[in-house]
Design a protein around this motif. Structure first.
Motif, PDB file in Angstrom:
ATOM      1  N   LEU A 130       0.780  -1.219  -0.042  1.00 56.31           N
ATOM      2  CA  LEU A 130      -0.030  -0.015   0.059  1.00 56.31           C
ATOM      3  C   LEU A 130       0.878   1.330  -0.006  1.00 56.31           C
ATOM      4  CD1 LEU A 130      -2.761   1.091   0.012  1.00 56.31           C
ATOM      5  CD2 LEU A 130      -2.982   0.978   2.630  1.00 56.31           C
ATOM      6  N   PHE A 131       1.805   1.319   0.614  1.00 55.18           N
ATOM      7  CA  PHE A 131       2.623   2.133   0.769  1.00 55.18           C
ATOM      8  C   PHE A 131       4.338   1.996   0.492  1.00 55.18           C
ATOM      9  CE2 PHE A 131      -0.444   3.180   4.058  1.00 55.18           C
ATOM     10  CZ  PHE A 131      -0.918   4.228   3.642  1.00 55.18           C
ATOM     11  N   ASN A 132       5.012   2.871  -0.051  1.00 55.49           N
ATOM     12  CA  ASN A 132       6.415   2.732  -0.210  1.00 55.49           C
ATOM     13  C   ASN A 132       7.034   4.153  -0.303  1.00 55.49           C
ATOM     14  OD1 ASN A 132       8.845   1.792  -0.909  1.00 55.49           O
ATOM     15  ND2 ASN A 132       8.300   0.972  -2.790  1.00 55.49           N
ATOM     16  N   ASP A 133       6.716   4.889   0.938  1.00 56.22           N
ATOM     17  CA  ASP A 133       7.335   6.109   0.956  1.00 56.22           C
ATOM     18  C   ASP A 133       8.002   6.466   2.364  1.00 56.22           C
ATOM     19  OD1 ASP A 133       5.496   6.001   3.041  1.00 56.22           O
ATOM     20  OD2 ASP A 133       3.983   7.388   2.209  1.00 56.22           O
ATOM     21  N   PHE A 134       8.594   5.294   2.957  1.00 54.32           N
ATOM     22  CA  PHE A 134       9.588   5.658   4.018  1.00 54.32           C
ATOM     23  C   PHE A 134       8.704   6.328   5.155  1.00 54.32           C
ATOM     24  CE2 PHE A 134      12.214   4.949   0.272  1.00 54.32           C
ATOM     25  CZ  PHE A 134      12.616   3.866   0.731  1.00 54.32           C
ATOM     26  N   LYS A 135       7.368   6.348   5.293  1.00 54.44           N
ATOM     27  CA  LYS A 135       6.820   7.252   6.219  1.00 54.44           C
ATOM     28  C   LYS A 135       5.816   6.158   7.175  1.00 54.44           C
ATOM     29  CE  LYS A 135       6.462  11.532   3.720  1.00 54.44           C
ATOM     30  NZ  LYS A 135       5.714  12.666   3.587  1.00 54.44           N
ATOM     31  N   SER A 136       6.219   4.892   7.089  1.00 54.81           N
ATOM     32  CA  SER A 136       5.483   3.780   8.122  1.00 54.81           C
ATOM     33  C   SER A 136       5.686   4.221   9.401  1.00 54.81           C
ATOM     34  CB  SER A 136       6.002   2.565   7.638  1.00 54.81           C
ATOM     35  OG  SER A 136       5.676   2.173   6.397  1.00 54.81           O
ATOM     36  N   SER A 137       6.622   4.598  10.042  1.00 55.30           N
ATOM     37  CA  SER A 137       6.923   4.846  11.462  1.00 55.30           C
ATOM     38  C   SER A 137       6.140   6.078  11.840  1.00 55.30           C
ATOM     39  CB  SER A 137       8.492   5.000  11.651  1.00 55.30           C
ATOM     40  OG  SER A 137       9.214   3.879  11.466  1.00 55.30           O
ATOM     41  N   GLU A 138       6.159   7.045  10.854  1.00 60.11           N
ATOM     42  CA  GLU A 138       5.455   8.231  11.263  1.00 60.11           C
ATOM     43  C   GLU A 138       3.842   7.747  11.165  1.00 60.11           C
ATOM     44  OE1 GLU A 138       4.091  12.307   9.101  1.00 60.11           O
ATOM     45  OE2 GLU A 138       6.118  11.556   8.548  1.00 60.11           O
ATOM     46  N   ARG A 139       3.092   6.953  10.463  1.00 58.32           N
ATOM     47  CA  ARG A 139       1.999   6.587  10.287  1.00 58.32           C
ATOM     48  C   ARG A 139       1.682   5.666  11.645  1.00 58.32           C
ATOM     49  NH1 ARG A 139       2.783   6.576   4.887  1.00 58.32           N
ATOM     50  NH2 ARG A 139       3.719   4.414   4.923  1.00 58.32           N
ATOM     51  N   ILE A 140       2.393   4.715  11.976  1.00 57.87           N
ATOM     52  CA  ILE A 140       2.204   4.069  13.341  1.00 57.87           C
ATOM     53  C   ILE A 140       2.304   4.969  14.564  1.00 57.87           C
ATOM     54  CG2 ILE A 140       3.321   2.395  14.820  1.00 57.87           C
ATOM     55  CD1 ILE A 140       4.557   0.920  12.147  1.00 57.87           C
ATOM     56  N   TYR A 141       3.228   5.982  14.616  1.00 64.14           N
ATOM     57  CA  TYR A 141       3.199   6.820  15.750  1.00 64.14           C
ATOM     58  C   TYR A 141       1.816   7.782  15.623  1.00 64.14           C
ATOM     59  CZ  TYR A 141       4.356  10.984  18.404  1.00 64.14           C
ATOM     60  OH  TYR A 141       4.303  12.018  19.477  1.00 64.14           O
ATOM     61  N   ASN A 142       1.488   8.136  14.542  1.00 62.26           N
ATOM     62  CA  ASN A 142       0.198   8.829  14.778  1.00 62.26           C
ATOM     63  C   ASN A 142      -0.987   8.163  14.958  1.00 62.26           C
ATOM     64  OD1 ASN A 142       1.500  11.440  13.974  1.00 62.26           O
ATOM     65  ND2 ASN A 142       1.378  10.981  11.758  1.00 62.26           N
ATOM     66  N   GLU A 143      -0.869   6.780  14.572  1.00 63.10           N
ATOM     67  CA  GLU A 143      -2.225   6.132  14.954  1.00 63.10           C
ATOM     68  C   GLU A 143      -2.046   5.789  16.281  1.00 63.10           C
ATOM     69  OE1 GLU A 143      -5.110   5.184  13.194  1.00 63.10           O
ATOM     70  OE2 GLU A 143      -4.183   6.657  11.797  1.00 63.10           O
ATOM     71  N   SER A 144      -0.911   5.396  17.006  1.00 63.49           N
ATOM     72  CA  SER A 144      -0.795   5.241  18.422  1.00 63.49           C
ATOM     73  C   SER A 144      -1.239   6.221  19.158  1.00 63.49           C
ATOM     74  CB  SER A 144       0.681   4.768  18.637  1.00 63.49           C
ATOM     75  OG  SER A 144       1.023   3.811  17.918  1.00 63.49           O
ATOM     76  N   ILE A 145      -0.906   7.628  18.748  1.00 61.65           N
ATOM     77  CA  ILE A 145      -1.446   8.712  19.532  1.00 61.65           C
ATOM     78  C   ILE A 145      -2.658   8.850  19.728  1.00 61.65           C
ATOM     79  CG2 ILE A 145      -1.091  11.127  19.597  1.00 61.65           C
ATOM     80  CD1 ILE A 145       1.212  10.030  20.662  1.00 61.65           C
ATOM     81  N   LYS A 146      -3.480   8.489  18.470  1.00 61.90           N
ATOM     82  CA  LYS A 146      -4.913   8.757  18.303  1.00 61.90           C
ATOM     83  C   LYS A 146      -5.338   7.887  19.431  1.00 61.90           C
ATOM     84  CE  LYS A 146      -5.363   9.790  13.535  1.00 61.90           C
ATOM     85  NZ  LYS A 146      -5.763   9.228  12.160  1.00 61.90           N
TER      86      LYS A 146
END
Length: 146
Positions: A130-146
Motif C-alpha cells: 500500500l505504501f512505499n514512502d518511508f513514512k511507516s513509522s510516522e503513520r504508526i506513531y500517529n495512529e498510536s497517539i490517536k
C-alpha cells in the motif's frame, strides 16, 4: 564459474531450525555458509543484490526494497503455505525455477542485467504494498497517539 566471472559471492543463510546442520554444507571462496544466529538481517538484506528463496517470509522485506528474487521451488520440497495465501505464479515478486540448471540460468540473467528487477515484478510489488514512502513509522506513531 559464473560467480567468479561476475565477481559475486553467494551467502547461504541457514534457517534457524536447520542451524545444527550447518556443518553439512561446504563453503568455498565463492560460497559462505552462515547461521541465522550470526547475522544482522538488516545488513544482509541491504547488502544483498539478489535473493534466492523457497517460500521465506523475508521475501517481503526484499521485495519492498525492489530487489530481484528468484524462487527455487524444487518438486522435492512441498510448499510451506496453504492454498489461497500466496500464488507465486501470479503474485510472486520474481521468477520461479524448479531445478539447478534453471536456477543458474536465472542468476546469470540477473547478473547480466546488473541485478535490476524486471518491470513485471516491480509492478507486482507496487500493487502489493500500500505504501512505499518511508513514512511507516510516522503513520504508526500517529495512529498510536490517536
Amino acid at each position: 564459474k559464473l560467480l567468479k566471472e561476475k565477481g559475486y559471492k553467494i551467502v547461504f543463510l541457514i534457517h534457524p531450525t536447520l542451524v545444527s546442520n550447518k556443518d553439512d554444507y561446504d563453503s568455498n571462496e565463492y560460497v559462505d555458509i552462515i547461521s541465522s544466529a550470526d547475522v544482522n538481517y538488516e545488513d544482509m538484506l541491504t547488502s544483498a543484490k539478489i535473493m534466492i528463496t523457497d517460500y521465506s517470509g523475508v521475501q517481503y522485506d526484499f521485495a519492498y526494497m525492489k530487489k530481484p528474487i528468484i524462487y527455487y521451488h524444487t518438486p522435492l520440497l512441498p510448499p510451506s503455505y496453504n492454498d489461497g495465501v500466496m500464488n507465486y505464479k501470479t503474485m510472486g515478486f520474481g521468477n520461479i525455477v524448479s531445478n539447478e540448471d534453471e536456477l543458474v540460468s536465472e542468476i546469470e540473467k540477473l547478473l547480466d542485467n546488473d541485478g535490476k528487477i524486471d518491470k513485471k515484478f516491480e509492478k507486482r510489488i507496487d500493487s502489493f504494498f500500500l505504501f512505499n514512502d518511508f513514512k511507516s513509522s510516522e503513520r504508526i506513531y500517529n495512529e498510536s497517539i490517536k
